[in-house]
Design a protein around this motif. Structure first.
Motif, PDB file in Angstrom:
ATOM      1  N   ALA A  89      30.562  38.300 -24.256  1.00 56.96           N
ATOM      2  CA  ALA A  89      31.003  36.954 -24.631  1.00 56.96           C
ATOM      3  C   ALA A  89      31.235  36.857 -26.133  1.00 56.96           C
ATOM      4  O   ALA A  89      32.215  36.253 -26.593  1.00 56.96           O
ATOM      5  CB  ALA A  89      29.955  35.931 -24.189  1.00 56.96           C
ATOM      6  N   TYR A  90      30.348  37.452 -26.921  1.00 53.73           N
ATOM      7  CA  TYR A  90      30.482  37.469 -28.387  1.00 53.73           C
ATOM      8  C   TYR A  90      31.795  38.128 -28.798  1.00 53.73           C
ATOM      9  O   TYR A  90      32.557  37.584 -29.618  1.00 53.73           O
ATOM     10  CB  TYR A  90      29.287  38.224 -28.972  1.00 53.73           C
ATOM     11  N   ALA A  91      32.100  39.269 -28.203  1.00 45.22           N
ATOM     12  CA  ALA A  91      33.340  39.978 -28.540  1.00 45.22           C
ATOM     13  C   ALA A  91      34.569  39.182 -28.112  1.00 45.22           C
ATOM     14  O   ALA A  91      35.566  39.109 -28.849  1.00 45.22           O
ATOM     15  CB  ALA A  91      33.352  41.357 -27.878  1.00 45.22           C
ATOM     16  N   GLN A  92      34.510  38.575 -26.938  1.00 43.94           N
ATOM     17  CA  GLN A  92      35.677  37.836 -26.459  1.00 43.94           C
ATOM     18  C   GLN A  92      35.899  36.542 -27.239  1.00 43.94           C
ATOM     19  O   GLN A  92      37.043  36.112 -27.415  1.00 43.94           O
ATOM     20  CB  GLN A  92      35.523  37.536 -24.970  1.00 43.94           C
ATOM     21  N   ILE A  93      34.826  35.927 -27.723  1.00 43.87           N
ATOM     22  CA  ILE A  93      34.987  34.753 -28.579  1.00 43.87           C
ATOM     23  C   ILE A  93      35.698  35.146 -29.863  1.00 43.87           C
ATOM     24  O   ILE A  93      36.640  34.475 -30.321  1.00 43.87           O
ATOM     25  CB  ILE A  93      33.615  34.115 -28.880  1.00 43.87           C
ATOM     26  N   LEU A  94      35.272  36.253 -30.472  1.00 38.95           N
ATOM     27  CA  LEU A  94      35.926  36.726 -31.700  1.00 38.95           C
ATOM     28  C   LEU A  94      37.378  37.097 -31.427  1.00 38.95           C
ATOM     29  O   LEU A  94      38.269  36.790 -32.238  1.00 38.95           O
ATOM     30  CB  LEU A  94      35.160  37.919 -32.268  1.00 38.95           C
ATOM     31  N   TRP A  95      37.634  37.770 -30.295  1.00 39.76           N
ATOM     32  CA  TRP A  95      39.016  38.124 -29.959  1.00 39.76           C
ATOM     33  C   TRP A  95      39.873  36.872 -29.819  1.00 39.76           C
ATOM     34  O   TRP A  95      41.009  36.831 -30.301  1.00 39.76           O
ATOM     35  CB  TRP A  95      39.037  38.920 -28.652  1.00 39.76           C
ATOM     36  N   SER A  96      39.343  35.854 -29.173  1.00 45.97           N
ATOM     37  CA  SER A  96      40.102  34.621 -28.974  1.00 45.97           C
ATOM     38  C   SER A  96      40.410  33.945 -30.304  1.00 45.97           C
ATOM     39  O   SER A  96      41.524  33.451 -30.526  1.00 45.97           O
ATOM     40  CB  SER A  96      39.313  33.659 -28.080  1.00 45.97           C
ATOM     41  N   ILE A  97      39.429  33.937 -31.208  1.00 48.32           N
ATOM     42  CA  ILE A  97      39.649  33.329 -32.525  1.00 48.32           C
ATOM     43  C   ILE A  97      40.711  34.095 -33.297  1.00 48.32           C
ATOM     44  O   ILE A  97      41.632  33.507 -33.892  1.00 48.32           O
ATOM     45  CB  ILE A  97      38.326  33.281 -33.313  1.00 48.32           C
ATOM     46  N   VAL A  98      40.604  35.417 -33.301  1.00 49.27           N
ATOM     47  CA  VAL A  98      41.580  36.246 -34.011  1.00 49.27           C
ATOM     48  C   VAL A  98      42.975  36.067 -33.423  1.00 49.27           C
ATOM     49  O   VAL A  98      43.976  35.985 -34.143  1.00 49.27           O
ATOM     50  CB  VAL A  98      41.153  37.729 -33.962  1.00 49.27           C
ATOM     51  N   PHE A  99      43.047  35.987 -32.105  1.00 52.14           N
ATOM     52  CA  PHE A  99      44.345  35.874 -31.432  1.00 52.14           C
ATOM     53  C   PHE A  99      45.008  34.520 -31.693  1.00 52.14           C
ATOM     54  O   PHE A  99      46.236  34.436 -31.808  1.00 52.14           O
ATOM     55  CB  PHE A  99      44.158  36.086 -29.927  1.00 52.14           C
ATOM     56  N   GLN A 100      44.202  33.460 -31.793  1.00 51.17           N
ATOM     57  CA  GLN A 100      44.775  32.119 -31.905  1.00 51.17           C
ATOM     58  C   GLN A 100      44.812  31.565 -33.329  1.00 51.17           C
ATOM     59  O   GLN A 100      45.517  30.592 -33.580  1.00 51.17           O
ATOM     60  CB  GLN A 100      44.008  31.153 -30.997  1.00 51.17           C
ATOM     61  N   TRP A 101      44.059  32.168 -34.256  1.00 48.64           N
ATOM     62  CA  TRP A 101      44.077  31.685 -35.639  1.00 48.64           C
ATOM     63  C   TRP A 101      45.210  32.387 -36.385  1.00 48.64           C
ATOM     64  O   TRP A 101      45.008  33.248 -37.230  1.00 48.64           O
ATOM     65  CB  TRP A 101      42.741  31.949 -36.312  1.00 48.64           C
ATOM     66  N   VAL A 102      46.420  32.001 -36.058  1.00 45.97           N
ATOM     67  CA  VAL A 102      47.613  32.696 -36.544  1.00 45.97           C
ATOM     68  C   VAL A 102      47.738  32.603 -38.056  1.00 45.97           C
ATOM     69  O   VAL A 102      48.136  33.573 -38.731  1.00 45.97           O
ATOM     70  CB  VAL A 102      48.877  32.133 -35.858  1.00 45.97           C
ATOM     71  N   ASP A 103      47.401  31.465 -38.649  1.00 43.05           N
ATOM     72  CA  ASP A 103      47.567  31.287 -40.094  1.00 43.05           C
ATOM     73  C   ASP A 103      46.729  32.272 -40.896  1.00 43.05           C
ATOM     74  O   ASP A 103      47.133  32.691 -41.995  1.00 43.05           O
ATOM     75  CB  ASP A 103      47.185  29.852 -40.484  1.00 43.05           C
TER      76      ASP A 103
END
Length: 631
Positions: free
Chosen positions: A421-435
């Motif tokens: 879950a920790y890794a997937q949360i970070l992946w989601s943030i990296v993927f969606q924080w485009v700026d």
């Protein structure tokens, strides 16, 4: 308001197929205790076979018959896999079972490409259900209403099967206490086979249901398995009711997340998974897992400081690594540098798993944090590579201090799932924080300093880092800290009685492991000149698990051997064959069967047995004969 109603109904329709797949995985894990990574592959195979049948049977009855026949065909494939492969490893460590099912996934991905081609396939609409109805002025597909009805129907049938049949009674009993069921004379092998067949059937049926809604692709296995793991963990491992409830929760989060909070929609379900694991590790409706009474204790024979021969061998290996650029071209040197980075990543995970007894399913988070930390420092602060080599790992360690505080409060499969879950949360943030991160475009232009810009110089840098990391982790393993970690791994209660603080020691190990994984990430980013979100993806974490398990779980040098074998094999197959995943999957499955303790562990075990047989074959010489006297 009308749009919210439609989104709610769409979420319920999505929950139906998600529940089917998750219920199958939950059943299989509840009885066999196998973390079946191949469950997504069965979902994918069900979709492909159902596609082939539905384009031929273009009638309402033919469509549903095609789904059932396809699911039965995949269930038969699952039974063959269970009998031929999984029965051999039911008593093996859970991570070895995960490795075997991942090999099956690789085989399935290339098998469907070989049989159906690499293009996405668009299936036909369900005959008689291709229209739409108006809901408060918004069109809603008729097929979605069928799915909304089908989800509770299947849930009810499974509940009746588990609570109103003798077979279901045995399944529920095996979920609670497998050894007691075996003591009562129940044939566990065929019980496991039946459960596995039912679980695979449900997964394949869920895949077939998606044909009228989504394209059939050979990537759909990995896309669904992550969501399924989330559902199973939130609902409770082994709980069908929990899977049904969690499927609705996750589907509604996805439906409304895109509508209300599109910037963090991917984070929501993993955040809920993490919260549930922290507050109630066994899930909303699940029960705590009873560990097997026959679980073998960790093997300690392989944990020995280096002998003189071992030191000489290590020195020769390092010298050979240093001399490689004189016999390889630029491409070969680049591959060798990737191998060195893989060694660092695998060793950091091996220290956490083998020494600390903490099985992480999300170790890629630390690699990605190091890589992105260094890349952002270079991009926004013009930081030189030399400084980034320290800052990147420190960023990974800083995040690990916070995440580890929560993770080390759990153990066994719950710890593994929280790291996922920790890794997937970070992946989601990296993927969606485009700026900040560039999203799926990544960060490019991350190049090493001038002195390390040549392939040879950068390779020697990776060799120096790899040798230092292996030496440092080996030193820590045989330090008082390492002995405390192994004591906690082998006997937590005894360790507590002598004053070893479990959470503090394991938290420190979590941070140390993250630091070295972050170093691997920094080196990876500078070698590639870029970094993308897939570096934090679940496939990267699985790569680390494979390298550790292939080499040998209870050996220090096993991770080095596993990293070299896996990385070289995967790169060579990718460059020289059309179906590298198929071949690599077969190799992984064979290695699991032939080398159950890993390459190094099994080789050492065979060598020790050979030494024992050699000593036993020597004739016994009595003391009197040896001294030349009479008896």
């Amino acid at each position: 308001m009308e749009l919210y109603v439609v989104q709610f109904l769409t979420g319920l329709a999505n929950a139906a197929s998600l529940f089917l797949v998750a219920s199958g995985l939950s059943l299989i894990f509840g009885v066999t205790r196998i973390v079946n990574f191949a469950h997504g592959a069965f979902y994918m195979m069900g979709a492909y076979i159902a596609y082939s049948l539905t384009i031929r049977w273009q009638t309402p009855l033919g469509f549903w018959a095609a789904l059932v026949v396809a699911s039965m065909a995949v269930a038969i494939i699952g039974v063959v896999i269970e009998i031929v492969l999984l029965r051999r490893i039911y008593h093996a460590p859970e991570l070895l079972q995960l490795l075997a099912t991942f090999g099956i996934t690789l085989i399935a991905e290339d098998a469907v490409r070989l049989l159906w081609g690499p293009e996405d396939l668009v299936g036909p609409r369900a005959p008689g259900l291709s229209g739409a109805v108006s809901i408060l002025g918004n069109a809603m597909p008729v097929y979605d209403f069928v799915l909304i009805f089908l989800g509770p129907l299947v849930f009810g049938l499974i509940w009746l099967m588990l609570h109103r049949t003798r077979w279901g009674l045995l399944v529920r009993a095996a979920t609670q206490d497998r050894e007691m069921v075996n003591a009562l004379g129940v044939n566990q092998k065929w019980l496991f086979t039946g459960v596995f067949a039912l679980g695979v059937f449900l997964a394949a049926f869920g895949g077939g249901l998606q044909i009228p809604r989504d394209a059939v692709t050979h990537f759909m296995d990995l896309s669904v398995i992550t969501e399924v793991f989330v559902v199973v963990v939130i609902g409770g491992l082994g709980s069908i009711g929990g899977a049904f409830l969690a499927a609705i929760i996750v589907s509604q989060l996805n439906a409304f997340g895109i509508l209300i909070m599109p910037g963090i929609s991917l984070v929501l379900m993993f955040a809920v998974m993490a919260i549930v694991l922290v507050l109630r590790p066994w899930g909303l409706l699940g029960k705590q897992i009873v560990r097997s009474r026959n679980a073998a204790p960790p093997e300690g024979g392989a944990w020995k400081p280096l002998s003189t021969t071992g030191r000489i061998s290590s020195a020769i290996a390092v010298l050979m690594a240093i001399l490689l650029p004189f016999v390889l071209g630029d491409y070969g040197i680049g591959v060798a540098a990737e191998v060195m980075i893989a060694i660092i990543f695998a060793m950091s995970l091996q220290f956490l798993m083998s020494v600390g007894g903490l099985d992480s399913f999300g170790h890629a988070a630390n690699l990605g944090l190091g890589a992105y930390g260094a890349a952002l420092c270079v991009q926004y602060f013009n930081m030189p590579m030399e400084l980034a080599l320290f800052v990147g790992p420190l960023i990974a360690a800083a995040f690990a201090i916070v995440a580890g505080w929560f993770c080390v409060r759990l153990s066994n499969i719950y710890f593994a799932m929280l790291t996922l879950a920790y890794a997937q949360i970070l992946w989601s943030i990296v993927f969606q924080w485009v700026d900040l991160t560039g999203g799926d475009n990544g960060i490019v232009g991350v190049w090493p300093s001038a002195w390390a810009s040549s392939p040879q110089a950068y390779y020697w840098l990776t060799v120096a880092c790899a040798a230092s990391v292996v030496g440092a982790l080996r030193y820590l393993t045989f330090s008082p800290f390492g002995y405390s970690l192994r004591a906690l791994r082998d006997s937590p209660m005894r360790s507590a009685t002598i004053g070893i603080h479990k959470r503090h020691v394991q938290h420190a190990a979590f941070v140390i492991s993250a630091f070295f994984a972050g170093l691997a990430g920094v080196l990876f980013a500078f070698q590639k000149g870029s970094i993308f979100p897939d570096a934090i993806g679940i496939s990267t974490s699985v790569d680390g698990l494979i390298m550790v398990l292939l080499g040998g779980f209870n050996t220090i040098s096993g991770s080095v051997v596993g990293a070299v074998v896996y990385k070289v094999a995967s790169i060579w197959l990718m460059s020289n064959t059309d179906f590298p995943r198929l071949i690599l999957g077969v190799v992984i499955v064979l290695l699991v069967v032939v080398f159950p303790q890993g390459i190094v562990g099994t080789s050492r075990q065979l060598f020790e047995r050979w030494q024992i047989r050699r000593r036993q074959s020597k004739p016994f010489v009595g003391t009197a004969v040896k001294n030349g006297g009479a008896a």
